[in-house]
Design a protein around this motif. Sequence first.
Motif, PDB file in Angstrom:
ATOM      1  N   SER A   1      37.528  44.070  21.137  1.00  0.00           N
ATOM      2  CA  SER A   1      36.076  44.023  21.009  1.00  0.00           C
ATOM      3  C   SER A   1      35.568  45.031  19.986  1.00  0.00           C
ATOM      4  O   SER A   1      34.364  45.202  19.823  1.00  0.00           O
ATOM      5  N   SER A   2      36.468  45.672  19.277  1.00  0.00           N
ATOM      6  CA  SER A   2      36.099  46.702  18.312  1.00  0.00           C
ATOM      7  C   SER A   2      35.373  46.091  17.119  1.00  0.00           C
ATOM      8  O   SER A   2      35.635  44.954  16.716  1.00  0.00           O
ATOM      9  N   ASP A   3      34.445  46.860  16.542  1.00  0.00           N
ATOM     10  CA  ASP A   3      33.744  46.454  15.324  1.00  0.00           C
ATOM     11  C   ASP A   3      34.431  46.990  14.082  1.00  0.00           C
ATOM     12  O   ASP A   3      33.919  46.802  12.970  1.00  0.00           O
ATOM     13  N   ASP A   4      35.525  47.672  14.254  1.00  0.00           N
ATOM     14  CA  ASP A   4      36.233  48.263  13.115  1.00  0.00           C
ATOM     15  C   ASP A   4      36.906  47.159  12.311  1.00  0.00           C
ATOM     16  O   ASP A   4      37.942  46.613  12.707  1.00  0.00           O
ATOM     17  N   GLU A   5      36.319  46.827  11.153  1.00  0.00           N
ATOM     18  CA  GLU A   5      36.848  45.733  10.343  1.00  0.00           C
ATOM     19  C   GLU A   5      38.236  46.024   9.792  1.00  0.00           C
ATOM     20  O   GLU A   5      38.971  45.106   9.431  1.00  0.00           O
ATOM     21  N   SER A   6      38.605  47.292   9.692  1.00  0.00           N
ATOM     22  CA  SER A   6      39.946  47.610   9.192  1.00  0.00           C
ATOM     23  C   SER A   6      41.022  47.074  10.126  1.00  0.00           C
ATOM     24  O   SER A   6      42.175  46.897   9.739  1.00  0.00           O
ATOM     25  N   LEU A   7      40.624  46.839  11.362  1.00  0.00           N
ATOM     26  CA  LEU A   7      41.582  46.319  12.337  1.00  0.00           C
ATOM     27  C   LEU A   7      41.840  44.833  12.113  1.00  0.00           C
ATOM     28  O   LEU A   7      42.927  44.319  12.393  1.00  0.00           O
ATOM     29  N   TYR A   8      40.808  44.160  11.590  1.00  0.00           N
ATOM     30  CA  TYR A   8      40.890  42.716  11.501  1.00  0.00           C
ATOM     31  C   TYR A   8      41.287  42.273  10.104  1.00  0.00           C
ATOM     32  O   TYR A   8      40.505  41.660   9.382  1.00  0.00           O
ATOM     33  N   GLN A   9      42.461  42.600   9.712  1.00  0.00           N
ATOM     34  CA  GLN A   9      42.948  42.132   8.426  1.00  0.00           C
ATOM     35  C   GLN A   9      43.301  40.648   8.522  1.00  0.00           C
ATOM     36  O   GLN A   9      43.701  40.155   9.572  1.00  0.00           O
ATOM     37  N   THR A  10      43.170  39.970   7.393  1.00  0.00           N
ATOM     38  CA  THR A  10      43.406  38.521   7.381  1.00  0.00           C
ATOM     39  C   THR A  10      44.788  38.162   7.912  1.00  0.00           C
ATOM     40  O   THR A  10      44.974  37.147   8.572  1.00  0.00           O
TER      41      THR A  10
ATOM     42  N   TYR B   1      48.185  50.529  13.447  1.00  0.00           N
ATOM     43  CA  TYR B   1      46.847  50.501  14.034  1.00  0.00           C
ATOM     44  C   TYR B   1      46.823  51.007  15.470  1.00  0.00           C
ATOM     45  O   TYR B   1      45.889  50.716  16.201  1.00  0.00           O
ATOM     46  N   ALA B   2      47.811  51.757  15.850  1.00  0.00           N
ATOM     47  CA  ALA B   2      47.863  52.210  17.244  1.00  0.00           C
ATOM     48  C   ALA B   2      46.602  52.978  17.628  1.00  0.00           C
ATOM     49  O   ALA B   2      46.118  52.876  18.757  1.00  0.00           O
ATOM     50  N   ASP B   3      46.042  53.740  16.662  1.00  0.00           N
ATOM     51  CA  ASP B   3      44.850  54.524  16.965  1.00  0.00           C
ATOM     52  C   ASP B   3      43.608  53.655  17.092  1.00  0.00           C
ATOM     53  O   ASP B   3      42.594  54.087  17.640  1.00  0.00           O
ATOM     54  N   ASN B   4      43.657  52.431  16.559  1.00  0.00           N
ATOM     55  CA  ASN B   4      42.494  51.551  16.576  1.00  0.00           C
ATOM     56  C   ASN B   4      42.509  50.552  17.727  1.00  0.00           C
ATOM     57  O   ASN B   4      41.614  49.704  17.811  1.00  0.00           O
ATOM     58  N   LEU B   5      43.490  50.633  18.593  1.00  0.00           N
ATOM     59  CA  LEU B   5      43.628  49.652  19.650  1.00  0.00           C
ATOM     60  C   LEU B   5      42.983  50.085  20.967  1.00  0.00           C
ATOM     61  O   LEU B   5      43.232  49.483  22.006  1.00  0.00           O
ATOM     62  N   LEU B   6      42.135  51.125  20.892  1.00  0.00           N
ATOM     63  CA  LEU B   6      41.518  51.616  22.118  1.00  0.00           C
ATOM     64  C   LEU B   6      40.594  50.582  22.734  1.00  0.00           C
ATOM     65  O   LEU B   6      40.409  50.549  23.959  1.00  0.00           O
ATOM     66  N   ASN B   7      39.988  49.741  21.926  1.00  0.00           N
ATOM     67  CA  ASN B   7      39.089  48.708  22.426  1.00  0.00           C
ATOM     68  C   ASN B   7      39.780  47.342  22.511  1.00  0.00           C
ATOM     69  O   ASN B   7      39.112  46.305  22.460  1.00  0.00           O
ATOM     70  N   CYS B   8      41.093  47.367  22.619  1.00  0.00           N
ATOM     71  CA  CYS B   8      41.874  46.130  22.674  1.00  0.00           C
ATOM     72  C   CYS B   8      42.712  46.097  23.947  1.00  0.00           C
ATOM     73  O   CYS B   8      43.130  47.140  24.462  1.00  0.00           O
ATOM     74  N   SER B   9      42.943  44.942  24.422  1.00  0.00           N
ATOM     75  CA  SER B   9      43.831  44.776  25.578  1.00  0.00           C
ATOM     76  C   SER B   9      45.000  43.879  25.187  1.00  0.00           C
ATOM     77  O   SER B   9      44.819  42.876  24.487  1.00  0.00           O
ATOM     78  N   ASN B  10      46.161  44.271  25.631  1.00  0.00           N
ATOM     79  CA  ASN B  10      47.374  43.499  25.356  1.00  0.00           C
ATOM     80  C   ASN B  10      47.344  42.229  26.207  1.00  0.00           C
ATOM     81  O   ASN B  10      47.247  42.288  27.434  1.00  0.00           O
ATOM     82  N   ILE B  11      47.415  41.074  25.530  1.00  0.00           N
ATOM     83  CA  ILE B  11      47.352  39.817  26.287  1.00  0.00           C
ATOM     84  C   ILE B  11      48.690  39.070  26.284  1.00  0.00           C
ATOM     85  O   ILE B  11      48.772  37.939  26.754  1.00  0.00           O
ATOM     86  N   GLY B  12      49.735  39.722  25.756  1.00  0.00           N
ATOM     87  CA  GLY B  12      51.046  39.101  25.859  1.00  0.00           C
ATOM     88  C   GLY B  12      51.815  39.100  24.566  1.00  0.00           C
ATOM     89  O   GLY B  12      51.302  39.452  23.495  1.00  0.00           O
ATOM     90  N   ASN B  13      53.065  38.713  24.691  1.00  0.00           N
ATOM     91  CA  ASN B  13      53.951  38.642  23.538  1.00  0.00           C
ATOM     92  C   ASN B  13      54.108  37.191  23.091  1.00  0.00           C
ATOM     93  O   ASN B  13      53.967  36.259  23.878  1.00  0.00           O
ATOM     94  N   PHE B  14      54.430  37.042  21.827  1.00  0.00           N
ATOM     95  CA  PHE B  14      54.553  35.716  21.223  1.00  0.00           C
ATOM     96  C   PHE B  14      55.842  35.680  20.426  1.00  0.00           C
ATOM     97  O   PHE B  14      56.048  36.496  19.527  1.00  0.00           O
ATOM     98  N   SER B  15      56.716  34.759  20.774  1.00  0.00           N
ATOM     99  CA  SER B  15      57.963  34.585  20.033  1.00  0.00           C
ATOM    100  C   SER B  15      57.838  33.321  19.200  1.00  0.00           C
ATOM    101  O   SER B  15      57.611  32.235  19.740  1.00  0.00           O
ATOM    102  N   ALA B  16      57.961  33.472  17.884  1.00  0.00           N
ATOM    103  CA  ALA B  16      57.676  32.357  16.979  1.00  0.00           C
ATOM    104  C   ALA B  16      58.953  31.828  16.340  1.00  0.00           C
ATOM    105  O   ALA B  16      59.589  32.522  15.562  1.00  0.00           O
ATOM    106  N   PRO B  17      59.330  30.572  16.649  1.00  0.00           N
ATOM    107  CA  PRO B  17      60.487  29.986  15.983  1.00  0.00           C
ATOM    108  C   PRO B  17      60.174  29.590  14.544  1.00  0.00           C
ATOM    109  O   PRO B  17      61.080  29.386  13.745  1.00  0.00           O
ATOM    110  N   ILE B  18      58.881  29.441  14.240  1.00  0.00           N
ATOM    111  CA  ILE B  18      58.452  29.112  12.884  1.00  0.00           C
ATOM    112  C   ILE B  18      57.258  29.996  12.532  1.00  0.00           C
ATOM    113  O   ILE B  18      56.705  30.693  13.381  1.00  0.00           O
TER     114      ILE B  18
END
Length: 269
Positions: free
Chosen positions: A144-153, A177-194
């Motif tokens: 929910s952070s407004d820090d745009e540096s966190l939201y890279q394309t 970005y570990a310091d910028n994740l204070l307003n973030c919650s971990n919602i799980g891991n993703f394993s990508a075959p592609i």
Amino acid sequence: MGEVRLGLNDNFVIIKLIYLLLCSVLSAVNVASIPDECEVSWCKKHHEPSVRFPFRLQHRQPPRCGYPHPGFQLSCSENGQTLLNFPPAMKLVVTHIDYKAQRIHLYDPANCLWRQFSGLNSSAFPFYSWDEPEVDAYTLFNCSSDDESLYQTSTRIPCLTIPGYQIIALPSDSNAYADNLLNCSNIGNFSAPIYPWLTGRFQLPWKEPNCGECEMEGKGCRLKRNSTQDQTECFYIPSHHMGVGEKLMIAGKWGFSCPLQFVDKYDAA
């Protein structure tokens, strides 16, 4: 020369020989076979893609018609699209299957492979990318952070984003970005075959089962009979198989019936 007279027994022998000869001919052209459930099938008749081994259409072809792996089980949507189903919830539209090159052509109508591959056991996925992804494991965060540096394309996932929150993906082995994740919650891991940012139509090849050589030789491919493993073999496909109606009509025309041995024509390689 005197006239040759044939007795009753001689006539019977000749008739029996003719009978056996006709039965042999009918057998040679597979007259005694029944319609095969493993013939090519479609969700829409004669429209792409055509479905045959190693794939099968669920509820239209029995399990023996396909390779015993969940990745090769296809289904039909209500509007006649062919779908690749893979647990727990993947449904991708299949537009074409190249059996010689062993490539399946797919697309996700929602353009959100992140959602399609969510919860997927990638080690069991039978397809692979042409190019191995640089990162194959991600951690997803709801921020929910407004820090745009966190939201890279490269990390933002628009198709998973909801109002007021942004979903981002970071390599699982990264502390970025570990310091910028204070307003973030971990919602799980993703394993990508592609590569999960793929959009539009794409192709995925498969290695096993290897039926490409059979296809190149104009032969069919099937599971090897009486094999305890998932081994395959090539088999000859006759150019024409008569239906049961044709076979019985031929037999009736000649006034006899052969002892029909109903055999699956896929056993007659």
